[in-house]
Design an enzyme around this catalytic site. Structure first.
Site, short mmCIF file in Angstrom:
data_model
loop_
_atom_site.label_atom_id
_atom_site.label_comp_id
_atom_site.label_asym_id
_atom_site.label_seq_id
_atom_site.Cartn_x
_atom_site.Cartn_y
_atom_site.Cartn_z
N ARG A 167 -8.69 2.12 -16.15
CA ARG A 167 -7.90 0.90 -16.04
C ARG A 167 -6.59 1.14 -16.78
O ARG A 167 -6.56 1.85 -17.78
CB ARG A 167 -8.59 -0.29 -16.74
N GLU A 191 -0.27 -3.14 -13.42
CA GLU A 191 -0.19 -2.81 -12.00
C GLU A 191 -0.36 -4.07 -11.15
O GLU A 191 -1.01 -5.02 -11.58
CB GLU A 191 -1.25 -1.76 -11.64
N HIS A 245 -4.18 3.09 -7.44
CA HIS A 245 -5.53 2.54 -7.69
C HIS A 245 -6.41 2.70 -6.44
O HIS A 245 -6.89 1.71 -5.88
CB HIS A 245 -5.43 1.07 -8.12
C1 DGY Z 1 -13.37 -0.88 -9.65
O1 DGY Z 1 -14.31 -1.02 -8.88
O2 DGY Z 1 -13.40 -1.26 -10.82
C2 DGY Z 1 -12.15 -0.25 -9.09
O3 DGY Z 1 -11.28 0.15 -10.08
C3 DGY Z 1 -11.47 -1.19 -8.12
O4 DGY Z 1 -10.93 -2.26 -8.83
#
Ligand code: DGY
Length: 323
Positions: A239, A268, A286
């Site tokens: 993240r 983001e 992402h």
């Molecule tokens: C998750 O599943 O956490 C991915 O990063 C998509 O947000």
């Protein structure tokens, strides 16, 4: 009358069809990003929602929605959901674990390889028409085979990344909130449990797969980067906010580490514009879980959770079973 739900973002049409068998569905196939006030307005009168990580479920929102019973998120990471606040408001919350482990691990390797071997940098150079001759020292990168891989966050995705390292004859070190069992470590290419500091100092390639929380905020900042080898690479699949982007930009600019591969960013989809000025960073939007099959599996798992939660009172991936 079927109970009403909101699907907050565009989704595979067949998932909407499935949900329509159980619920009155308000969808958002135009994929408008709702402001918190718009989201609150849309959720009024709904008993549940299938949401993505872009929607924040906090006390401020939940207290406006006394009829809401369930938030089914289509993501494994759930830092956008204040789980204790959901519990306090009697709202069930769920995520989509497991279905994305292998796909995300594959992408971790794509990013690691692209970063270590300068794949996108050299492609941009080629596309710009600079390739006029072969040179012995063009785009020299770092070897992956035989190197030491450091994984911070050794959950299911971290372990899947470690397993893949066997084919590259790598030594694996990991740091995690808790140590894995001896059997799990053996399956994860005999990963060695070390402190974060030791991992940063020893690893040739560092991969971040830990969940975001206030405790992991800026877990990689200037002081941590300072511990890394100048030849090392850093990959963030987890993240934004886990890495201090400003500190990373400064380190990449002065080649304090060799390169970084980033799939996630602070704030983001906005990201620090200085990343675009650096050649030694690979940037992706992402997409670590974005294979056709896996995104469908995530959407269906979120729908399964919503159906089980609202119909049977028991979602499979229930984050707050006391609610
Ligand atoms: C998750 O599943 O956490 C991915 O990063 C998509 O947000």
């Amino acid at each position: 009358m079927k109970p009403a739900i909101l699907v907050t973002r565009a989704i595979f049409p067949e998932v909407l069809t499935r949900l329509s068998g159980y619920f009155e569905v308000e969808s958002n196939q135009d994929d408008v990003i709702f402001t918190p006030a718009e989201l609150a307005a849309k959720l009024k009168g709904k008993v549940g929602t299938l949401a993505t990580a872009s929607a924040k479920f906090n006390t401020e929102l939940l207290q406006q929605l006394p009829g809401l019973k369930m938030v089914a998120s289509m993501a494994v990471g759930y830092d956008n959901i204040d789980v204790p606040a959901c519990t306090a408001h009697g709202v069930m919350a769920s995520n989509t674990p497991e279905v994305l482990n292998e796909t995300t691990a594959d992408f971790g390797w794509a990013l690691l390889m692209a970063t270590a071997r300068r794949v996108t940098e050299s492609e941009h150079w080629l596309r710009a028409g600079h390739w006029t001759k072969w040179r012995y020292d063009s785009f020299l990168g770092a070897d992956v085979h035989g190197a030491t891989l450091g994984i911070i966050g050794m959950g299911r995705i971290g372990q899947a990344i470690a397993r893949r390292s066997m084919g590259f004859d790598m030594k694996v070190m990991y740091h995690n909130r808790s140590r894995l069992s001896a059997e799990q470590e053996a399956h994860a290419n005999h990963a060695q449990y070390v402190s974060k500091e030791e991992l940063l100092a020893q690893a040739d390639h560092v991969v971040l797969v830990l969940p975001y929380s206030p405790a992991s905020h800026h877990c990689i900042a200037a002081a941590e980067i300072e511990l890394m080898k100048p030849s090392a690479t850093l990959v963030n699949l987890a993240r934004g906010g886990i890495v201090d982007d400003q500190a990373l930009i400064a380190a990449l600019r002065k080649h304090r580490i060799a390169a970084a591969g980033l799939d996630v960013f602070e704030n983001e989809p906005k990201f620090h514009p200085d990343f675009l000025t650096l050649k030694n960073v690979v940037l992706t939007p992402h997409i670590a879980s974005a294979s056709e099959a896996t995104r469908r599996a995530m959407a269906n798992r979120a729908a399964d959770n919503l159906i089980a939660g609202l119909i049977e009172g028991k979602p499979r991936d229930w984050l707050n079973p006391m609610a």
